[in-house]
Design a protein around this motif. Structure first.
Motif, PDB file in Angstrom:
ATOM      1  N   GLY A 132       0.809  -1.207   0.000  1.00 28.26           N
ATOM      2  CA  GLY A 132       0.000   0.000   0.000  1.00 28.26           C
ATOM      3  C   GLY A 132       0.845   1.260   0.000  1.00 28.26           C
ATOM      4  O   GLY A 132       2.078   1.211   0.064  1.00 28.26           O
ATOM      5  N   THR A 133       0.157   2.396  -0.079  1.00 28.33           N
ATOM      6  CA  THR A 133       0.842   3.685  -0.104  1.00 28.33           C
ATOM      7  C   THR A 133       0.226   4.654   0.898  1.00 28.33           C
ATOM      8  O   THR A 133      -0.954   4.574   1.231  1.00 28.33           O
ATOM      9  N   ILE A 134       1.073   5.566   1.351  1.00 28.18           N
ATOM     10  CA  ILE A 134       0.651   6.736   2.109  1.00 28.18           C
ATOM     11  C   ILE A 134       0.857   7.913   1.165  1.00 28.18           C
ATOM     12  O   ILE A 134       1.977   8.142   0.694  1.00 28.18           O
ATOM     13  N   ILE A 135      -0.199   8.630   0.853  1.00 26.33           N
ATOM     14  CA  ILE A 135      -0.067   9.715  -0.112  1.00 26.33           C
ATOM     15  C   ILE A 135      -0.360  11.058   0.548  1.00 26.33           C
ATOM     16  O   ILE A 135      -1.047  11.139   1.562  1.00 26.33           O
ATOM     17  N   GLY A 136       0.195  12.103  -0.053  1.00 26.91           N
ATOM     18  CA  GLY A 136      -0.025  13.449   0.455  1.00 26.91           C
ATOM     19  C   GLY A 136       0.938  14.415  -0.195  1.00 26.91           C
ATOM     20  O   GLY A 136       1.946  14.005  -0.785  1.00 26.91           O
ATOM     21  N   PRO A 137       0.670  15.704  -0.100  1.00 27.86           N
ATOM     22  CA  PRO A 137       1.535  16.705  -0.722  1.00 27.86           C
ATOM     23  C   PRO A 137       2.880  16.828  -0.019  1.00 27.86           C
ATOM     24  O   PRO A 137       3.093  16.274   1.065  1.00 27.86           O
ATOM     25  N   HIS A 138       3.768  17.574  -0.634  1.00 30.17           N
ATOM     26  CA  HIS A 138       5.097  17.829  -0.075  1.00 30.17           C
ATOM     27  C   HIS A 138       4.972  18.466   1.304  1.00 30.17           C
ATOM     28  O   HIS A 138       4.155  19.364   1.523  1.00 30.17           O
ATOM     29  N   GLY A 139       5.776  17.971   2.252  1.00 27.28           N
ATOM     30  CA  GLY A 139       5.803  18.572   3.582  1.00 27.28           C
ATOM     31  C   GLY A 139       4.566  18.330   4.415  1.00 27.28           C
ATOM     32  O   GLY A 139       4.262  19.109   5.324  1.00 27.28           O
ATOM     33  N   VAL A 169       9.972  -0.546   2.966  1.00 28.94           N
ATOM     34  CA  VAL A 169       9.336   0.756   3.156  1.00 28.94           C
ATOM     35  C   VAL A 169      10.101   1.772   2.314  1.00 28.94           C
ATOM     36  O   VAL A 169      11.279   2.034   2.570  1.00 28.94           O
ATOM     37  N   VAL A 170       9.440   2.306   1.300  1.00 29.01           N
ATOM     38  CA  VAL A 170      10.082   3.231   0.365  1.00 29.01           C
ATOM     39  C   VAL A 170       9.498   4.627   0.569  1.00 29.01           C
ATOM     40  O   VAL A 170       8.303   4.851   0.350  1.00 29.01           O
ATOM     41  N   ASP A 171      10.334   5.544   0.994  1.00 27.51           N
ATOM     42  CA  ASP A 171       9.915   6.933   1.194  1.00 27.51           C
ATOM     43  C   ASP A 171      10.256   7.726  -0.064  1.00 27.51           C
ATOM     44  O   ASP A 171      11.422   7.964  -0.360  1.00 27.51           O
ATOM     45  N   GLY A 172       9.220   8.102  -0.832  1.00 29.37           N
ATOM     46  CA  GLY A 172       9.450   8.864  -2.061  1.00 29.37           C
ATOM     47  C   GLY A 172       9.426   7.999  -3.307  1.00 29.37           C
ATOM     48  O   GLY A 172      10.290   8.120  -4.172  1.00 29.37           O
ATOM     49  N   LEU A 173       8.424   7.134  -3.420  1.00 27.92           N
ATOM     50  CA  LEU A 173       8.354   6.185  -4.539  1.00 27.92           C
ATOM     51  C   LEU A 173       8.345   6.891  -5.892  1.00 27.92           C
ATOM     52  O   LEU A 173       8.868   6.363  -6.881  1.00 27.92           O
ATOM     53  N   GLU A 174       7.772   8.102  -5.954  1.00 29.56           N
ATOM     54  CA  GLU A 174       7.682   8.801  -7.243  1.00 29.56           C
ATOM     55  C   GLU A 174       9.049   9.212  -7.786  1.00 29.56           C
ATOM     56  O   GLU A 174       9.170   9.582  -8.954  1.00 29.56           O
ATOM     57  N   CYS A 200       7.262  -7.206  -6.530  1.00 32.92           N
ATOM     58  CA  CYS A 200       6.684  -7.373  -5.191  1.00 32.92           C
ATOM     59  C   CYS A 200       5.366  -8.136  -5.260  1.00 32.92           C
ATOM     60  O   CYS A 200       5.090  -9.004  -4.420  1.00 32.92           O
ATOM     61  N   ALA A 201       4.553  -7.842  -6.266  1.00 32.96           N
ATOM     62  CA  ALA A 201       3.280  -8.544  -6.418  1.00 32.96           C
ATOM     63  C   ALA A 201       3.514 -10.006  -6.770  1.00 32.96           C
ATOM     64  O   ALA A 201       2.862 -10.906  -6.219  1.00 32.96           O
ATOM     65  N   ALA A 202       4.453 -10.270  -7.678  1.00 35.03           N
ATOM     66  CA  ALA A 202       4.722 -11.638  -8.110  1.00 35.03           C
ATOM     67  C   ALA A 202       5.279 -12.486  -6.978  1.00 35.03           C
ATOM     68  O   ALA A 202       4.968 -13.680  -6.866  1.00 35.03           O
ATOM     69  N   ALA A 203       6.099 -11.866  -6.122  1.00 39.52           N
ATOM     70  CA  ALA A 203       6.722 -12.600  -5.019  1.00 39.52           C
ATOM     71  C   ALA A 203       5.893 -12.533  -3.741  1.00 39.52           C
ATOM     72  O   ALA A 203       6.298 -13.074  -2.710  1.00 39.52           O
ATOM     73  N   ASN A 204       4.741 -11.848  -3.810  1.00 42.24           N
ATOM     74  CA  ASN A 204       3.890 -11.657  -2.632  1.00 42.24           C
ATOM     75  C   ASN A 204       4.669 -10.983  -1.503  1.00 42.24           C
ATOM     76  O   ASN A 204       4.533 -11.335  -0.324  1.00 42.24           O
ATOM     77  N   SER A 205       5.505 -10.006  -1.888  1.00 45.41           N
ATOM     78  CA  SER A 205       6.350  -9.298  -0.924  1.00 45.41           C
ATOM     79  C   SER A 205       5.604  -8.120  -0.313  1.00 45.41           C
ATOM     80  O   SER A 205       4.726  -7.520  -0.944  1.00 45.41           O
ATOM     81  N   ARG A 206       5.969  -7.776   0.904  1.00 48.03           N
ATOM     82  CA  ARG A 206       5.346  -6.655   1.607  1.00 48.03           C
ATOM     83  C   ARG A 206       6.011  -5.347   1.181  1.00 48.03           C
ATOM     84  O   ARG A 206       7.234  -5.238   1.160  1.00 48.03           O
ATOM     85  N   LEU A 207       5.179  -4.342   0.899  1.00 46.62           N
ATOM     86  CA  LEU A 207       5.690  -3.054   0.432  1.00 46.62           C
ATOM     87  C   LEU A 207       4.782  -1.928   0.914  1.00 46.62           C
ATOM     88  O   LEU A 207       3.572  -1.967   0.708  1.00 46.62           O
ATOM     89  N   LEU A 208       5.387  -0.938   1.558  1.00 49.24           N
ATOM     90  CA  LEU A 208       4.684   0.291   1.922  1.00 49.24           C
ATOM     91  C   LEU A 208       5.503   1.449   1.382  1.00 49.24           C
ATOM     92  O   LEU A 208       6.720   1.499   1.581  1.00 49.24           O
ATOM     93  N   ALA A 209       4.851   2.367   0.682  1.00 46.02           N
ATOM     94  CA  ALA A 209       5.570   3.482   0.075  1.00 46.02           C
ATOM     95  C   ALA A 209       4.845   4.791   0.332  1.00 46.02           C
ATOM     96  O   ALA A 209       3.632   4.815   0.561  1.00 46.02           O
ATOM     97  N   THR A 210       5.604   5.881   0.298  1.00 48.39           N
ATOM     98  CA  THR A 210       4.997   7.209   0.318  1.00 48.39           C
ATOM     99  C   THR A 210       5.141   7.817  -1.068  1.00 48.39           C
ATOM    100  O   THR A 210       6.114   7.566  -1.782  1.00 48.39           O
ATOM    101  N   CYS A 211       4.168   8.616  -1.440  1.00 53.55           N
ATOM    102  CA  CYS A 211       4.217   9.306  -2.727  1.00 53.55           C
ATOM    103  C   CYS A 211       3.212  10.456  -2.699  1.00 53.55           C
ATOM    104  O   CYS A 211       2.405  10.570  -1.775  1.00 53.55           O
ATOM    105  N   HIS A 212       3.282  11.299  -3.706  1.00 50.95           N
ATOM    106  CA  HIS A 212       2.410  12.467  -3.749  1.00 50.95           C
ATOM    107  C   HIS A 212       1.034  12.158  -4.325  1.00 50.95           C
ATOM    108  O   HIS A 212       0.088  12.918  -4.093  1.00 50.95           O
ATOM    109  N   ALA A 213       0.938  11.076  -5.083  1.00 49.58           N
ATOM    110  CA  ALA A 213      -0.332  10.702  -5.715  1.00 49.58           C
ATOM    111  C   ALA A 213      -0.356   9.191  -5.869  1.00 49.58           C
ATOM    112  O   ALA A 213       0.689   8.539  -5.813  1.00 49.58           O
ATOM    113  N   PRO A 214      -1.530   8.590  -6.051  1.00 50.21           N
ATOM    114  CA  PRO A 214      -1.609   7.133  -6.229  1.00 50.21           C
ATOM    115  C   PRO A 214      -0.736   6.663  -7.392  1.00 50.21           C
ATOM    116  O   PRO A 214      -0.726   7.271  -8.460  1.00 50.21           O
TER     117      PRO A 214
END
Length: 203
Positions: free
Chosen positions: A41-48, A94-99, A113-127
């Motif tokens: 999944g992702t955590i999204i939001g604007p800069h800062g 955990v990837v901070d800044g996926l974009e 990650c999907a093929a290996a069923n790996s866990r992934l959490l990322a932050t980005c500005h948009a989906p």
């Protein structure tokens, strides 16, 4: 009162203050949403807006899930930190800044990650192709709350109105707001110190 500036970078860096949730959201609820989305999944939001702070708040909770965090922080035009690789069985990437990844690199990472069923959490500005588990929503009210928290052990030289005005002028960019509040606090502290010195001389 403590005379240091409470808005100094060491006081406001990600992790120095826990992420301030609005009810009913909480760190445990975000982890539950991530679990429901098969740990991707992702955590999204604007800069800062507090995305990196959110990751710091979640970081100590992975152990309760039996997981080890593999953190990668990506920066535009600057050195990155961490090794971008597929996480092992008991790890979460955990990837901070996926974009900041190029489109081919991002597509490869999500596919692997999907093929290996790996866990992934990322932050980005948009989906960016992952379920959204949280959206940061900075506001003038949050800026007021942070200013109050930061000045609990210092002289209160920044008012709620100051924090609100700065946040509104910076279009809810909390990082820039806190940076400007640092300079405002410093200016008022020096002015008061000068006034105190003048008063002492005239006695």
């Amino acid at each position: 009162m403590v005379s240091t500036n409470p808005f100094a970078s060491r006081q406001v860096r990600p992790g120095a203050i826990p992420f301030q949730f609005s009810a009913p959201d909480s760190a445990s609820l975000i982890i539950e949403r991530l679990r429901e989305s098969h740990w991707r999944g992702t955590i999204i939001g604007p800069h800062g807006s507090g995305k990196s702070t959110m990751l710091e708040t979640l970081s100590p909770l992975w152990r309760d899930q039996g997981l080890t965090e593999v953190r990668v922080t990506l920066h535009a035009g600057a050195s990155n930190s961490g090794e971008l690789r597929l996480p092992r069985k008991e790890e979460i990437l955990v990837v901070d800044g996926l974009e900041q990844l190029s489109w081919p690199a991002r597509r490869w990472l999500l596919w692997r990650c999907a093929a290996a069923n790996s866990r992934l959490l990322a932050t980005c500005h948009a989906p960016l192709g992952l379920p959204v588990v949280f959206t940061t929503a900075p506001s003038p009210e949050l800026a007021e709350q942070l200013a109050e928290i930061l000045q609990r052990k210092t002289d209160k030289l920044v008012t709620a109105a100051d924090a609100r005005m700065m946040c509104e002028s910076n279009q809810a960019d909390l990082r820039e707001t806190l940076f400007q509040l640092y300079h405002l606090y410093e200016s008022r502290r020096k002015s008061r110190s000068a006034s105190d010195s003048d008063a002492e001389i005239t006695r």
